[in-house]
Write an enzyme that holds these catalytic residues in place. Structure first.
Site, PDB file in Angstrom:
ATOM      1  N   ASN A  15       0.839  -1.150  -0.299  1.00 35.68           N
ATOM      2  CA  ASN A  15       0.300   0.299   0.282  1.00 35.68           C
ATOM      3  C   ASN A  15       0.896   1.336   0.109  1.00 35.68           C
ATOM      4  OD1 ASN A  15      -1.388   1.906   0.553  1.00 35.68           O
ATOM      5  ND2 ASN A  15      -2.731   1.261   2.343  1.00 35.68           N
ATOM      6  N   ARG A  94      -2.302  -1.948  -3.055  1.00 35.89           N
ATOM      7  CA  ARG A  94      -3.645  -0.970  -3.092  1.00 35.89           C
ATOM      8  C   ARG A  94      -3.596   0.319  -4.263  1.00 35.89           C
ATOM      9  NH1 ARG A  94      -5.478   2.976   1.661  1.00 35.89           N
ATOM     10  NH2 ARG A  94      -7.026   3.083   0.734  1.00 35.89           N
ATOM     11  N   HIS A 183     -12.493   3.378   0.214  1.00 36.51           N
ATOM     12  CA  HIS A 183     -12.889   2.474   1.303  1.00 36.51           C
ATOM     13  C   HIS A 183     -13.982   0.882   0.963  1.00 36.51           C
ATOM     14  CE1 HIS A 183     -12.292   6.165   4.767  1.00 36.51           C
ATOM     15  NE2 HIS A 183     -11.435   5.413   4.426  1.00 36.51           N
ATOM     16  N   ARG A 244      -8.790  16.609   7.600  1.00 41.56           N
ATOM     17  CA  ARG A 244     -10.367  16.934   6.613  1.00 41.56           C
ATOM     18  C   ARG A 244     -11.267  17.390   6.951  1.00 41.56           C
ATOM     19  NH1 ARG A 244      -9.403  11.162   3.102  1.00 41.56           N
ATOM     20  NH2 ARG A 244      -7.415  10.691   4.281  1.00 41.56           N
ATOM     21  N   GLU A 389      -8.574  -4.537   5.362  1.00 41.37           N
ATOM     22  CA  GLU A 389      -8.730  -4.525   4.042  1.00 41.37           C
ATOM     23  C   GLU A 389      -7.180  -5.428   3.346  1.00 41.37           C
ATOM     24  OE1 GLU A 389      -9.157  -0.604   5.300  1.00 41.37           O
ATOM     25  OE2 GLU A 389      -9.559   0.411   3.271  1.00 41.37           O
TER      26      GLU A 389
END
Ligand code: ADP
Length: 404
Positions: A15, A94, A183, A244, A389
């Protein structure tokens, strides 16, 4: 969930972020990590790799300014030193943005690389890092097939009513400006696991999943398919997150440029790096720190928590429009899996959906435990479901490559 391959296999999952590289070797039959770690500050003056193997944590310092290729070379040596390469069957990457082109995981070839490059125009920072990771891994693991697993793929089942912005249609047609969502791997995984936990057929169940980590998103899942999600063209849209801002009035852009002389880059930094829990609390982006400060009486920390929960509850309630009926609300990610405070505040605001909180079950659901947190008399259930994940990426990579 994808079906399990027949033989025990290990997959290296990579990732790549702009200055970091998360890695793990996963046993696809159990989902367990064989080794896992993080290379960080890549390209900086003090890059390093931290990893965990057989319960022991080790740090390797890398030479100054070395980036992804060097980190992957070091990782290859590490894997070989521990004889972990013998069981590897594939590398799973990923990939953050798959645009509209990728609706599922794929074996990487030159056409796929071209497709990822095309999608990278929509998320340059992430896309560039993902491509770097793929080319470095291809050079280092010449004999292993490489598979791309996209954060956006699960959401490609959304209808245009949900994914279009009310902008001139030409921007969508010519440049792909639309909502993609992220996601996806996590939302897909926790929905499948929740269906199993509740003994419900996924193809006939409605879930809302809230992935709450540093980035946060909600997804409405109807009969196993994503019908709406809160992130958009980029992972900035939607909920209040660690740093964010989530949804804001786009008119802010004009105010910041004309009144305060912000540049586009400064606005991007403001909205992505300096807002969210950090911006409101003026303390931290970390939920644990904010919860501790709020308990100690810090009013801005309390405000940040309350805003986080109000916006989340509002978004969840909005997804009753596409779903109409809700079987279960799922909490996952570092915050969703651990914060009884946030889950409690959100569920209290959503009691009208027929979810009654079981306070003791909510307190008990921590440290990677899956379980029900709604009381028995609830018409819709609430569930905590740890995400994994890496396991989905490993399973997809193993399944796609097992017939090669
Ligand atoms: P990422 O999106 O980087 O994968 P994680 O899923 O690990 O992030 O989530 C990180 C967030 O989870 C942080 O805000 C952290 O404070 C929060 N978190 C982790 N453990 C707890 C806890 N026990 N209570 C509250 N928040 C927690």
């Amino acid at each position: 969930m994808p079906t399990l391959p027949n033989n025990p296999n290990h997959v290296l999952v990579l990732n790549c972020g702009s200055s970091s590289l998360k890695f793990a070797i996963i046993d696809v039959n159990t989902g367990n990590d064989i080794i896992s770690g993080l290379a960080e500050r890549l390209g900086d003056d003090a890059p390093s790799i931290k990893y965990k193997f057989k319960g022991e944590k080790t740090t390797i310092k890398l030479a100054a300014n070395q980036a992804h290729a060097h980190a992957i070379d070091t990782l290859v040596d590490l894997i070989k030193d521990h004889n972990l390469d013998e069981q590897l069957v594939a590398v799973g990457h990923r990939v953050v943005h798959g645009g509209e082109h990728f609706t599922q995981s794929v074996l990487i070839d030159e056409h796929v690389i071209a497709g990822i490059k095309q999608a990278a125009t929509l998320a340059p920072l992430h896309g560039h890092a993902n491509l770097l990771g793929i080319s470095s891994a291809q050079a280092s693991f010449k004999n292993l097939p490489q598979v791309a697993v996209f954060d956006t793929a699960f959401h490609q089942t959304m209808d245009e009513v949900a994914y279009l912005y009310a902008l001139p249609y030409q921007l969508y047609k010519d440049f792909g400006v639309r909502r993609y969502g992220f996601h996806g791997t996590s939302h897909f995984y926790v929905a499948g696991q929740t269906a199993k936990l509740l003994a419900l057929p996924i193809e006939n169940s409605n879930f809302i999943s809230a992935h709450l980590g540093n980035g946060c998103s909600v997804c409405a899942i109807k009969n196993g398919k994503s019908v709406d999600t809160s992130m958009g063209l980029t992972p900035l849209e939607g909920l209040v997150m660690g740093t964010r801002c989530g949804d804001i009035d786009p008119g802010l852009f004009n105010f910041l440029t004309t009144q305060l002389n912000y540049t586009a880059q400064q606005i991007d930094d403001l909205l992505n790096q300096k807002s969210g829990l950090l911006g409101i609390s003026e303390l931290s982006n970390d939920c644990r720190t904010i919860e501790e400060a709020a308990i100690a009486g810090n009013s801005q920390a309390m405000l940040a928590l309350n805003m986080f929960c109000y916006r989340l509850a509002k978004q969840i309630a909005a997804y009753m429009v596409p779903l109409q009926k809700l079987d279960a609300l799922i909490f996952t990610g570092g915050i969703g899996e651990n914060s009884d405070i946030i889950r409690g505040k959100v569920l209290t605001q959503l009691a009208f959906l027929g979810i009654n909180l079981d306070p003791q079950a909510n307190l008990d659901a921590r440290f990677g435990q899956a379980g029900l947190i709604s009381a028995a008399n609830s018409t819709s259930k609430a569930v905590v479901m740890p995400t994994n994940e890496e396991w989905v990426i490993a399973l997809d990579a193993a399944n796609i490559t097992k017939e090669l």
